[in-house]
Motif scaffolding. Structure first.
Motif, PDB file in Angstrom:
ATOM      1  N   VAL A 127       0.332  33.507 -33.179  1.00  0.00           N
ATOM      2  CA  VAL A 127       1.331  33.900 -34.186  1.00  0.00           C
ATOM      3  C   VAL A 127       1.268  32.655 -35.452  1.00  0.00           C
ATOM      4  CG1 VAL A 127       2.998  32.961 -34.177  1.00  0.00           C
ATOM      5  CG2 VAL A 127       2.259  34.235 -32.436  1.00  0.00           C
ATOM      6  N   THR A 128       0.105  31.970 -34.822  1.00  0.00           N
ATOM      7  CA  THR A 128      -0.369  30.630 -35.978  1.00  0.00           C
ATOM      8  C   THR A 128      -1.030  31.581 -37.277  1.00  0.00           C
ATOM      9  OG1 THR A 128      -0.287  28.876 -34.766  1.00  0.00           O
ATOM     10  CG2 THR A 128      -2.070  28.566 -36.739  1.00  0.00           C
ATOM     11  N   LEU A 129      -1.697  32.717 -37.173  1.00  0.00           N
ATOM     12  CA  LEU A 129      -2.798  33.039 -38.539  1.00  0.00           C
ATOM     13  C   LEU A 129      -1.452  34.750 -39.062  1.00  0.00           C
ATOM     14  CD1 LEU A 129      -4.598  33.448 -39.978  1.00  0.00           C
ATOM     15  CD2 LEU A 129      -5.865  35.297 -38.437  1.00  0.00           C
ATOM     16  N   ASP A 130      -0.606  34.694 -38.169  1.00  0.00           N
ATOM     17  CA  ASP A 130      -0.029  35.739 -38.302  1.00  0.00           C
ATOM     18  C   ASP A 130       1.744  35.013 -39.501  1.00  0.00           C
ATOM     19  OD1 ASP A 130      -1.646  37.408 -36.828  1.00  0.00           O
ATOM     20  OD2 ASP A 130       0.434  38.031 -35.654  1.00  0.00           O
ATOM     21  N   ALA A 131       1.437  33.805 -38.932  1.00  0.00           N
ATOM     22  CA  ALA A 131       3.052  33.454 -40.058  1.00  0.00           C
ATOM     23  C   ALA A 131       2.477  32.627 -40.932  1.00  0.00           C
ATOM     24  CB  ALA A 131       3.136  32.237 -39.327  1.00  0.00           C
ATOM     25  N   PHE A 132       1.001  31.907 -41.464  1.00  0.00           N
ATOM     26  CA  PHE A 132       0.431  31.406 -42.356  1.00  0.00           C
ATOM     27  C   PHE A 132       0.206  33.107 -43.356  1.00  0.00           C
ATOM     28  CE2 PHE A 132      -3.761  31.550 -45.111  1.00  0.00           C
ATOM     29  CZ  PHE A 132      -3.534  31.103 -45.300  1.00  0.00           C
ATOM     30  N   ALA A 133      -0.859  34.104 -42.670  1.00  0.00           N
ATOM     31  CA  ALA A 133      -1.366  35.178 -43.627  1.00  0.00           C
ATOM     32  C   ALA A 133       0.602  35.153 -44.455  1.00  0.00           C
ATOM     33  CB  ALA A 133      -1.632  36.252 -43.348  1.00  0.00           C
ATOM     34  N   LEU A 144       4.206  25.379 -39.485  1.00  0.00           N
ATOM     35  CA  LEU A 144       3.774  25.306 -38.097  1.00  0.00           C
ATOM     36  C   LEU A 144       4.115  24.271 -37.116  1.00  0.00           C
ATOM     37  CD1 LEU A 144       0.351  26.975 -39.767  1.00  0.00           C
ATOM     38  CD2 LEU A 144       2.443  28.175 -38.626  1.00  0.00           C
ATOM     39  N   ARG A 145       5.080  24.446 -35.677  1.00  0.00           N
ATOM     40  CA  ARG A 145       5.119  24.030 -34.784  1.00  0.00           C
ATOM     41  C   ARG A 145       4.803  24.861 -33.545  1.00  0.00           C
ATOM     42  NH1 ARG A 145       6.971  22.102 -30.209  1.00  0.00           N
ATOM     43  NH2 ARG A 145       7.828  20.244 -30.218  1.00  0.00           N
ATOM     44  N   GLY A 146       4.031  24.496 -33.256  1.00  0.00           N
ATOM     45  CA  GLY A 146       3.742  24.660 -32.183  1.00  0.00           C
ATOM     46  C   GLY A 146       3.459  24.635 -30.805  1.00  0.00           C
TER      47      GLY A 146
END
Length: 414
Positions: A127-133, A144-146
């Motif tokens: 999700v970290t990469l998905d959200a950034f992209a 991002l707050r994982g």
């Protein structure tokens, strides 16, 4: 001001610069990020292994560990998602409508970036990469707050993203990872209405409830996945069995997995025997009294029909007709994904029209509710609310609108 406030302020300033980037420049930056991620794959998988070890030592549930785990195959899928985002139409600057008023004013409705998007999520480092992209392509900064359980993975991914941005000449402030795990910090950032434009909570019921109840910032609520599969009396039972096996067992921890099986009384004896014969050793069955006449299962409680198990457990109920199935879904469902297996067009139409959910399937697994499967490349989550966006949250949902009005000296009369 706090350190978090200063980070959000820098993110806001960086997002204003990003808003003016051309689609080509954003795509070039994303490709550089993709290369850095590929280069750092061993380091990222090593960090993920540390997270997995800690989760296993803490005796974390198997379903949660599955969401946390990155494999080489899943990592390649993450990289491929960037290609889809790059090849997608830029959602910024699209003219949706233009018209001219009688007084000569020309009005144009144009899509523009949100500004800063915060996503608060649990596990799932992809999700970290998905959200950034997605946010970057949509012209917005991302906060991002994982979860603590994925911190090593998230730090490694964000580090690679930062290297790619730096190489492209873009400020690393455009992506901000909050490493502090405290709930108090989340409460603090939910007050930064002047710095953050949108919040997306993605996780369990307590997280989503906390964000929706405490945020002063607009929220897109992602929902829990108590998804249903209804086997109609006209269903192809082998098809229904295959769909159920996929929907329930392919990945039990995912929000689009099937949690409740509804079966028409006319095919209950035959179909439930098939289910028991094929899946009894792999799924814990909790069934109503009518279903237990045809299979061995634990008695189902009212709570079971409300539950998102996230595990190899299913609640089973025999119903009299499609209308009873629809009523059950609308009573216990979470408005996520529901499916009917039927060869009867009228009942398929009734189910699709009357079931209140973001995604309704006919003769297909609920497991397809996913931004990647829908062709979005990635997603911010699955929205189960009815305002602005519903279903997988892709690029088009991450922009807002602006009206540009061209005049030639007009003034409004009394």
């Amino acid at each position: 001001m706090s350190e978090l406030y200063e980070k959000c302020k820098a993110l806001k300033e960086a997002s204003r610069k990003l808003a003016s980037f051309s689609g080509q420049k954003k795509n070039d930056c994303l490709k550089k990020v993709q290369k850095k991620l590929a280069l750092h794959q061993p380091k990222i998988l090593q960090a993920n292994a540390l997270d997995l070890k800690q989760a296993e030592e803490s005796k974390t549930a198997a379903g949660y560990i599955d969401r946390l785990k990155l494999t080489p195959k899943r990592f390649e899928a993450m990289l491929s998602s960037i290609d889809v985002v790059v090849n997608s139409t830029d959602p910024v600057g699209v003219s949706h409508k233009a018209w001219t008023l009688g007084n000569g004013l020309k009005i144009q409705k144009v899509s523009v970036p949100m500004g800063v998007i915060a996503i608060i999520y649990e596990s799932r480092p992809n999700v970290t990469l998905d959200a950034f992209a997605l946010a970057f392509k949509a012209g917005s900064g991302i906060l991002l707050r994982g979860s603590t359980s994925a911190l090593a993975s998230n730090k490694a991914i964000v580090s690679a993203i930062g290297e790619g941005l730096s190489e492209a000449g873009v400020s690393e402030d455009i992506v901000c990872l909050i490493e502090e795990p405290s709930r108090e910090l989340v409460g603090e950032l939910l007050n930064y209405r002047e710095l953050i434009d949108l919040v997306i909570p993605r996780g369990g019921a307590s997280l989503i409830h906390f964000v929706t109840q405490n945020s002063k910032i607009p929220v897109i609520e992602t929902g829990l996945g108590n998804c249903h599969l209804y086997v109609d009396e006209s269903a192809d039972l082998e098809m229904a069995l295959n769909i159920f096996e996929n929907a329930k067992l392919q990945r039990v921890s995912i929000c689009n997995a099937c949690e409740t099986l509804l079966v028409h009384e006319a095919v209950a004896e035959t179909f439930l025997k098939k289910v028991a014969d094929k899946l009894a050793l792999r799924v814990e069955m909790r069934a109503c009294e009518r279903a237990r006449k045809h299979m061995e299962a634990k008695p189902a409680t009212e709570a079971d029909f409300k539950e998102e198990f996230g595990d190899a457990i299913v609640a089973i109920k025999v119903v009299s007709d499609v209308e009873e199935a629809i009523a059950h879904v609308n009573t216990y469902g979470t408005k996520h994904s529901e499916t009917i297996v039927t060869e009867n067009y009228t009942r398929a139409l009734a189910f699709s029209n009357k079931v209140d959910a973001a995604c309704v399937y006919i003769n297909a697994s609920t497991r397809f509710t996913d931004g990647g499967e829908f062709g979005f490349g990635a997603e911010m989550g699955i929205s189960t609310q009815k305002m602005h966006v519903r279903g997988p949250i892709g690029l088009e949902a991450l922009v807002t609108e602006k009206y540009i009005v061209f005049g030639s000296g007009q003034t409004r009369p009394d």
